[in-house]
Scaffold this motif. Sequence first.
Motif, PDB file in Angstrom:
ATOM      1  N   LEU A  24      -8.385 -80.295 -53.535  1.00 48.06           N
ATOM      2  CA  LEU A  24      -7.234 -79.866 -54.053  1.00 48.06           C
ATOM      3  C   LEU A  24      -6.229 -78.833 -53.243  1.00 48.06           C
ATOM      4  N   PHE A  25      -6.936 -77.916 -52.994  1.00 48.84           N
ATOM      5  CA  PHE A  25      -6.018 -76.807 -52.284  1.00 48.84           C
ATOM      6  C   PHE A  25      -5.746 -77.219 -50.708  1.00 48.84           C
ATOM      7  N   SER A  26      -6.581 -78.242 -50.288  1.00 54.86           N
ATOM      8  CA  SER A  26      -6.219 -78.739 -48.923  1.00 54.86           C
ATOM      9  C   SER A  26      -4.822 -79.259 -48.723  1.00 54.86           C
ATOM     10  N   LYS A  27      -4.357 -79.712 -49.769  1.00 53.44           N
ATOM     11  CA  LYS A  27      -3.063 -80.151 -50.054  1.00 53.44           C
ATOM     12  C   LYS A  27      -1.987 -79.209 -49.934  1.00 53.44           C
ATOM     13  N   VAL A  28      -2.409 -78.022 -50.103  1.00 51.19           N
ATOM     14  CA  VAL A  28      -1.361 -76.645 -50.073  1.00 51.19           C
ATOM     15  C   VAL A  28      -0.746 -76.474 -48.630  1.00 51.19           C
ATOM     16  N   ARG A  29       0.385 -76.604 -48.776  1.00 53.51           N
ATOM     17  CA  ARG A  29       0.961 -76.367 -47.214  1.00 53.51           C
ATOM     18  C   ARG A  29       2.035 -75.017 -47.195  1.00 53.51           C
TER      19      ARG A  29
END
Length: 75
Positions: A24-29
């Motif tokens: 999920l956090f891998s999508k935080v940009r």
Amino acid sequence: MSENPVRILAVDDNEEDFKILLRLFSKVRSRPYVLENALSLAAGLAELKRHRHDVYLVDYRLGPDSGLDFLREIP
């Protein structure tokens, strides 16, 4: 000038749940972050005392303990 990363600690005894958080956090940009995991209440409390994290995500069930136990220890 680059922003300092937000330091996040997940306190969760289930490693599979942590893997989901990582996805999920891998999508935080929008902002850099560091996501780490503590596998027990004791490990989470030890990290809390070090004051290294900005955010704590605490599972409600931590084996024989509870996420509420973690909250009760916050000064």
